[in-house]
Design an enzyme around this catalytic site. Structure first.
Site, PDB file in Angstrom:
ATOM      1  N   GLU A   1      -3.971  -6.706  16.881  1.00  0.00           N
ATOM      2  CA  GLU A   1      -2.825  -7.297  16.184  1.00  0.00           C
ATOM      3  C   GLU A   1      -1.902  -7.970  17.208  1.00  0.00           C
ATOM      4  OE1 GLU A   1       0.026  -4.955  13.658  1.00  0.00           O
ATOM      5  OE2 GLU A   1      -1.150  -5.747  12.012  1.00  0.00           O
TER       6      GLU A   1
ATOM      7  N   HIS B   1     -26.045   7.746  19.669  1.00  0.00           N
ATOM      8  CA  HIS B   1     -27.127   7.849  18.687  1.00  0.00           C
ATOM      9  C   HIS B   1     -26.984   6.819  17.579  1.00  0.00           C
ATOM     10  CE1 HIS B   1     -28.727  11.323  20.716  1.00  0.00           C
ATOM     11  NE2 HIS B   1     -27.450  11.606  20.959  1.00  0.00           N
TER      12      HIS B   1
ATOM     13  N   GLU C   1       0.838  -1.200   0.000  1.00  0.00           N
ATOM     14  CA  GLU C   1       0.000   0.000   0.000  1.00  0.00           C
ATOM     15  C   GLU C   1       0.877   1.256   0.000  1.00  0.00           C
ATOM     16  OE1 GLU C   1      -0.187  -2.600   1.974  1.00  0.00           O
ATOM     17  OE2 GLU C   1      -2.260  -3.296   2.147  1.00  0.00           O
TER      18      GLU C   1
ATOM     19  N   ARG D   1       3.091  -1.252  15.629  1.00  0.00           N
ATOM     20  CA  ARG D   1       1.993  -0.679  16.425  1.00  0.00           C
ATOM     21  C   ARG D   1       2.483  -0.050  17.731  1.00  0.00           C
ATOM     22  NH1 ARG D   1       1.798  -5.947  15.500  1.00  0.00           N
ATOM     23  NH2 ARG D   1       1.968  -7.461  17.194  1.00  0.00           N
TER      24      ARG D   1
ATOM     25  N   LYS E   1      -1.701 -11.545   2.346  1.00  0.00           N
ATOM     26  CA  LYS E   1      -0.841 -10.679   1.533  1.00  0.00           C
ATOM     27  C   LYS E   1      -0.274 -11.456   0.350  1.00  0.00           C
ATOM     28  CE  LYS E   1       1.591  -7.685   4.767  1.00  0.00           C
ATOM     29  NZ  LYS E   1       2.903  -7.461   5.360  1.00  0.00           N
TER      30      LYS E   1
HETATM   31  O1  F6P Z   1      -0.223  -5.191   9.022  1.00  0.00           O
HETATM   32  C1  F6P Z   1       1.059  -5.658   9.249  1.00  0.00           C
HETATM   33  C2  F6P Z   1       2.043  -4.568   9.519  1.00  0.00           C
HETATM   34  O2  F6P Z   1       3.298  -5.145   9.576  1.00  0.00           O
HETATM   35  C3  F6P Z   1       1.781  -3.771  10.779  1.00  0.00           C
HETATM   36  O3  F6P Z   1       2.177  -4.419  11.925  1.00  0.00           O
HETATM   37  C4  F6P Z   1       2.554  -2.536  10.489  1.00  0.00           C
HETATM   38  O4  F6P Z   1       2.232  -1.512  11.362  1.00  0.00           O
HETATM   39  C5  F6P Z   1       2.130  -2.285   9.067  1.00  0.00           C
HETATM   40  O5  F6P Z   1       2.049  -3.585   8.492  1.00  0.00           O
HETATM   41  C6  F6P Z   1       3.023  -1.386   8.254  1.00  0.00           C
HETATM   42  O6  F6P Z   1       4.310  -1.914   8.073  1.00  0.00           O
HETATM   43  P1  F6P Z   1       5.499  -1.035   7.503  1.00  0.00           P
HETATM   44  O7  F6P Z   1       5.786   0.050   8.481  1.00  0.00           O
HETATM   45  O8  F6P Z   1       6.660  -1.970   7.355  1.00  0.00           O
HETATM   46  O9  F6P Z   1       5.075  -0.472   6.182  1.00  0.00           O
END
Ligand code: F6P
Length: 547
Positions: A356, A387, A216, A271, A516
Site C-alpha cells: 500500500e 511443501h 466493511e 498501516r 470503493k
Molecule cells: O484500504 C484503505 C485503508 O484506508 C487502509 O489504509 C486502512 O488501513 C484501512 O483502509 C482501514 O481504514 P479505517 O481505519 O479508516 O477504517
C-alpha cells in the site's frame, strides 16, 4: 531539508547510472563464490540489539554497497529521515506528517505538530488504552451486568486489523485471561462465526476505524450492535463496546462510552498505526507491560535508524538491498518466509505495509515513473511453504528474492530439537537457493546412487537447481515483544528509505478509492436486480441470485 525535495528522477543521479553499469558488468557474479570467501558473513551481516541481518546471500559486493550508499546520499535519505522524525508534512498529497515514530518515543524530546507538543497527547492516550486493556484483563472493567469479559472481538480492516491480529498471534502465551479474536471481511462470515458461541454480556467489541466510515467495519459493527441488543438492553452498548477512531461524531451516534473510546490522529497512517490505540486488541492479548516492551523495541530501532552510520544502519542497508534487487536485478517479488509458526500472519501484515505504501506509479512531483517501485510481497510460514510454493522459488522462472525470518529461541510449546530442525531447514533453503546444484553434481549424485546412464540423461537437467537466487536472513534472539518491535520498525523504515529514493509518497493510498466508489454504485444495481446497468458478469450474478 524539506520533504518536497523528494522531487526529481532518481535515474538521473550519477549513482543510478553507475549501479546500472555495475549490474551489467557483474551479470556473471555468483553468490556461491561469494559464500566461499571466509569473511563473507562477517562483512555482509549487521547486528543491532537482538536482531541480526545476514545478507551474505545477496548478489552484492563491497562495490555494490558503496554505490547504493552513494545513491542514498544523492537522494538525501538522511535529510528526509530527519524531516519525517521532525514532523514535516512528508505525506505531501494529504499535507500530513507521518509521526508513527512519536507513538513509541518516550516523552522527551518534544515532537511538535501545528505548534503543539504531541508527545504529551500520545503519552496520555497510551496510558489510557493500556490501562483499559489491563483493567479488562484483570476483571476491574466488566461487561453488562458486571460480568467479566471473556471474549474480545476486534472489528476493523486493513491497518485497523492486520497489526493487532498479527501481534496477538505472535505474542499470545496461552495464559491470557480472555480470548481475542478478529473480524474484518465485508461478508460478515468471520464475525458471525465468532458470535455463534459468544455470550453477549461477556463479549467486548472493539471497533477500530480511523475514519469510522469504512464500509466493511461499519457493516460488521452494526451487525455486532444488533446482535448485542437482541440479547441485552441499550445500555449494553456502553459497557460492551470500545472504539478507536478520529471520528467523535460517529462514535457519539454509535453510543460508544467516553471512557471506552481512544484517539488516533491524522498524522498516523492506517498501516503504521499498530503502535497507537489501534493495537488495543494486541494489548488485551499480552497486557500493558508487554505492549510497552514492544514500543520500546520499535523506539530502539528508530534511534538506530536515525543515528547509526550508513554502512551499519540496518533499515538503510535493508532498503538498499531491496532497491538493488528490484531496480537493477529485476527481481520484482519479495517472498517473506518466517521460520516460526507464531509469525504466520507477518507476511500479510507486511504486504499492506509495503504494497500500500510502495504501490505507486507517479512521483510526488506528479511525474509518471519510468522505473519500478515496490514489487509484490507475499509469503507464509516457511515450514509450510517448503511443501507448497518453495518449488517455484528453487526451479521455477521466479523473479524473486527471499526474506527468511528466524527466531533462535522458539516457543515454549516446541521442543528445542524441533526448533533447531526448523532453523536448519531455513538455512538449508537459503543455501539451496543461493548455491543451487549444477548438472555435473546432479549427474555425479545419480551415478553414485547406481542410476543407469540413459536414465541419468533423462533426469539430470530436471534435477538441476540454477541457484544464484538471493535471500537475506533476519534473525531474532527470541520472539519477545521488544524484538518484534525492532523487526516491525525495521520494515517500516526500509519502506520509507525506498520511497524517498523513488520519490514516491509512502503515506497515501489513492488507488483504493476508485474501486470503493464503483462498488457503492454497483451494489445498488445488484441489490435491485438492475441488469442493464451491470451487463456481463453482473447479469450472471443476478440470474443465479437466490437460486
Ligand atoms: O484500504 C484503505 C485503508 O484506508 C487502509 O489504509 C486502512 O488501513 C484501512 O483502509 C482501514 O481504514 P479505517 O481505519 O479508516 O477504517
Amino acid at each position: 531539508m524539506s520533504a518536497d525535495n523528494a522531487d526529481g528522477n532518481p535515474r538521473q543521479t550519477q549513482a543510478w547510472g553507475l549501479l546500472e553499469q555495475h549490474a551489467r558488468d557483474n551479470q556473471a557474479a555468483s553468490v556461491k563464490q561469494f559464500l566461499d570467501k571466509p569473511d563473507r558473513y562477517a562483512n555482509f551481516s549487521l547486528q543491532f540489539d537482538e536482531l541480526c541481518l545476514d545478507y551474505s546471500r545477496q548478489r552484492v559486493t563491497a562495490t555494490t554497497l558503496k554505490l547504493l550508499l552513494q545513491l542514498a546520499d544523492q537522494r538525501d535519505v538522511a535529510g528526509h529521515v530527519e524531516a519525517m522524525f521532525d514532523g514535516a508534512r512528508v505525506n505531501t498529497s494529504e499535507q500530513r506528517a507521518a509521526l508513527h515514530t512519536a507513538l513509541r518515543a518516550s516523552r522527551s524530546p518534544a515532537v511538535m505538530q501545528d505548534g503543539e507538543d504531541i508527545s504529551a497527547l500520545v503519552e496520555a492516550e497510551r496510558d489510557r488504552f493500556l490501562n483499559f486493556a489491563d483493567e479488562v484483563r484483570d476483571g476491574r472493567r466488566t461487561g453488562f451486568g458486571n460480568k467479566r469479559i471473556r471474549r474480545v472481538i476486534n472489528i476493523g480492516i486493513g491497518g485497523s486489523d492486520l497489526g493487532p491480529r498479527m501481534l496477538s498471534r505472535a505474542l499470545a502465551d496461552g495464559n491470557a485471561p480472555l480470548q481475542v479474536a478478529f473480524a474484518a471481511g465485508l461478508d460478515g462470515i468471520e464475525l458471525q462465526e465468532l458470535l455463534r458461541d459468544a455470550d453477549p454480556a461477556t463479549t467486548l467489541f472493539i471497533v477500530c476505524s480511523k475514519t469510522f466510515t469504512t464500509l466493511e467495519t461499519r457493516i460488521n459493527a452494526d451487525a455486532a450492535r444488533s446482535w448485542l441488543l437482541q440479547n441485552l438492553p441499550e445500555e449494553a452498548v456502553a459497557s460492551n463496546f470500545a472504539a478507536v477512531s478520529t471520528n467523535d461524531t460517529a462514535l457519539d451516534e454509535f453510543g460508544i462510552a467516553h471512557d471506552a473510546r481512544f484517539r488516533i490522529w491524522d498524522w498516523v497512517g492506517g498501516r503504521y498505526s499498530v503502535w497507537s490505540a489501534m493495537g488495543l486488541g494486541a494489548a488485551l492479548t499480552i497486557g500493558g507491560a508487554a505492549f510497552r516492551e514492544l514500543l520500546g523495541g520499535a523506539a530502539a530501532m528508530d534511534e538506530h535508524f536515525r543515528t547509526a552510520a550508513p554502512e551499519h544502519n540496518l533499515p538503510l542497508i535493508g532498503a538498499l538491498l531491496g532497491i538493488w534487487n528490484l531496480n537493477f536485478l529485476g527481481l520484482d517479488q519479495n517472498v517473506v518466509l518466517p521460520y516460526d509458526q507464531r509469525l504466520e500472519y507477518l507476511p500479510t501484515y507486511l504486504q499492506q505495509l509495503v504494497m500500500e505504501s510502495e504501490g505507486k506509479g507517479v512521483r510526488q512531483d506528479g511525474a509518471t515513473l519510468d522505473y519500478a517501485t515496490g514489487g509484490s510481497l507475499w509469503g507464509g510460514a516457511g515450514s509450510n511453504a517448503q511443501h507448497s510454493f518453495a518449488q517455484w522459488l528453487h526451479q521455477g522462472s521466479a523473479r524473486a528474492h527471499v526474506s527468511y525470518i528466524g527466531t533462535v529461541n522458539g516457543s515454549p510449546l516446541e521442543t528445542p530439537d524441533a526448533h533447531m530442525q526448523s532453523l536448519a531447514n531455513m538455512i538449508a533453503q537459503a543455501d539451496s537457493l543461493a548455491c543451487g546444484k549444477s548438472e555435473a553434481d546432479v549427474r555425479a549424485s545419480l551415478a553414485a546412487d547406481g542410476v543407469k546412464p540413459d536414465q541419468i540423461d533423462r533426469l539430470a537437467t530436471q534435477k538441476v537447481h540454477p541457484g544464484n537466487r538471493p535471500s537475506s536472513i533476519i534473525l531474532l534472539r527470541s520472539l519477545s515483544p521488544r524484538n518484534l518491535g525492532l523487526l516491525l520498525a525495521l520494515f517500516e523504515h526500509q519502506v520509507y528509505v525506498q520511497c524517498v529514493i523513488w520519490g514516491i509518497n509512502p503515506f497515501d493510498q489513492w488507488g483504493v478509492e476508485l474501486g470503493k466508489l464503483q462498488a457503492k454504485e454497483y451494489s445498488t444495481y445488484l441489490m435491485a436486480d438492475v441488469t442493464e446497468r451491470l451487463p456481463g458478469i453482473g447479469e450472471q450474478i443476478i440470474s443465479w441470485k437466490d437460486s
